[in-house]
Scaffold this motif. Structure first.
Motif, PDB file in Angstrom:
ATOM      1  N   UNK A 150       0.818  -1.225   0.000  1.00 54.37           N
ATOM      2  CA  UNK A 150       0.000   0.000   0.000  1.00 54.37           C
ATOM      3  C   UNK A 150       0.843   1.262   0.000  1.00 54.37           C
ATOM      4  N   UNK A 151       1.855   1.247  -0.853  1.00 49.75           N
ATOM      5  CA  UNK A 151       2.663   2.458  -1.041  1.00 49.75           C
ATOM      6  C   UNK A 151       1.938   3.366  -2.022  1.00 49.75           C
ATOM      7  N   UNK A 152       1.937   4.655  -1.750  1.00 47.30           N
ATOM      8  CA  UNK A 152       1.302   5.606  -2.662  1.00 47.30           C
ATOM      9  C   UNK A 152       2.348   6.079  -3.677  1.00 47.30           C
ATOM     10  N   UNK A 153       2.050   5.900  -4.943  1.00 45.99           N
ATOM     11  CA  UNK A 153       2.955   6.317  -6.005  1.00 45.99           C
ATOM     12  C   UNK A 153       2.695   7.768  -6.391  1.00 45.99           C
ATOM     13  N   UNK A 154       3.572   8.335  -7.206  1.00 43.16           N
ATOM     14  CA  UNK A 154       3.486   9.765  -7.499  1.00 43.16           C
ATOM     15  C   UNK A 154       2.199  10.149  -8.210  1.00 43.16           C
TER      16      UNK A 154
END
Length: 377
Positions: free
Chosen positions: A8-12
């Motif tokens: 659940x990493x938020x990308x750019x």
């Protein structure tokens, strides 16, 4: 089994993704399934990108003018790869290489065409310092360390030699496999038109948004025809903020016309890190969020575009098989004031705050990350 799954990493672009790492490489991206020795859930709260690349720094510790420590401006500030831009020439590049063996940050060099490097401000005032055989030998000794050439082409550096050092640099570039050539621009002579007319595809103009009279914009605020033609030939623009080479208004006017940089770099060294106006690559990146660029554009400038411009294999992309070099950061929303190299200020409300850097899958908290009670590796 994966070594680590970051969930659940938020990308750019705002989307969420998992990223799995194994044996120092990116092993999977997207909705990752399967076992892992360790999992880390960012819960969509923190942002992740390929490891940040600062393509113009000065980190040869023994340089008498511009120097710093690679890890101080690297992993401590969320930057996984730095490229020293000409601090050393053929005389000192081996010593520089040896010193970097103890660094966590990945370090590369652009070799100064003057064999002395930047021992003085006028290293190209004496054409005898441009030693072709010495340069070629250095490139042959350190092919995995030297990723290009650097020529500082402004009046205080070249003195009475004008455009001659750049003409020599282009000849050396051609003789040695057409490595990327980064060209520093500043006060004239030589005139920027003379410089731009010599540049070819893959060359890099650094300090592209400086506020000096010899800048890329005409007095009417239009892109110089010579620079426009150079860009059409494939010449790249690099920020190279530095102590004296970035102006908010030049950047704002240029970006509004679609004249964007391929790379955002800091030109950082100890004094402009401590005293400003640079401070860190993240601080420089934050400025561009306030002069007309989006977060995805800014992140691309320190990842994929930087890797492509300097031909860094396995860097700059969140793709399977690439090095597990990652930067984890936060977007802090609160009033702040930025300063350019000419002393102008700009009020803002968004800052990029790097929290951790991962190099080859090994994680390191940044200076800011260590201060956070709500964040850990």
């Amino acid at each position: 089994m994966y070594d680590l799954i970051i969930r659940n990493a938020r990308l750019s672009d705002g989307s969420l993704s998992d990223v799995a790492l194994q044996a120092g490489k990116i092993a999977a991206v997207g909705a990752v399934t399967g076992p892992a020795a360790r999992e880390w859930d960012l819960a969509g709260r923190y942002w992740l990108s390929a490891g940040w690349i600062d393509s113009h720094v000065h980190c040869y510790p023994k340089s008498p003018i511009y120097h710093d420590e690679a890890d101080r401006i690297g992993v401590d500030t969320g930057v996984t790869t730095v490229i020293d831009a000409g601090s050393t020439g053929a005389d000192d590049v081996d010593d520089f290489w040896q010193l970097t063996r103890d660094c966590t940050t990945r370090v590369y060099a652009l070799l100064n065409i003057a064999r002395s490097g930047i021992l003085t401000q006028n290293e190209l005032g004496d054409m005898a310092r441009i030693d072709g055989p010495a340069l070629k030998a250095a490139l042959q000794r350190r092919p995995d360390f030297i990723v290009g050439l650097k020529a500082r082409i402004s009046s205080s550096v070249v003195e009475q030699n004008g455009i001659k050092p750049l003409e020599r640099a282009k000849a050396l570039q051609k003789e040695n496999g057409d490595l990327p050539l980064m060209v520093h621009i500043g006060n004239n002579p030589p005139n920027l038109d003379e410089i731009a007319n010599l540049l070819t595809s893959g060359d890099i103009i650094t300090h592209c948004y400086n506020g000096k009279p010899n800048r890329i914009l005409t007095p009417e605020g239009q892109l110089r025809a010579s620079v426009s033609r150079a860009i059409q030939r494939g010449v790249r623009l690099d920020v190279g903020h530095g102590t004296a080479s970035f102006n908010f208004e030049v950047a704002r006017v240029a970006i509004a016309q679609g004249i964007l940089p391929q790379t955002i770099s800091s030109d950082i060294y100890c004094r402009n890190r401590i005293n400003g106006p640079v401070h860190s690559l993240a601080h420089v990146m934050s400025k561009f969020l306030h002069v007309g660029m989006t977060l995805p554009q800014v992140i691309d400038c320190v990842t994929v575009h930087a890797a492509d411009g300097l031909k860094l294999k396995g860097k700059g992309r969140l793709e399977v098989g690439c090095d597990a070099d990652l930067t984890i950061f936060d977007l802090q929303q609160q009033p702040c004031v930025f300063t350019d190299s000419d002393g102008h200020t700009l009020a803002g409300e968004t800052q990029l705050i790097p929290l951790a850097a991962m190099v080859g899958g090994q994680g390191f908290l940044t200076d800011e990350g260590k201060k956070r009670n709500d964040f850990s590796l």
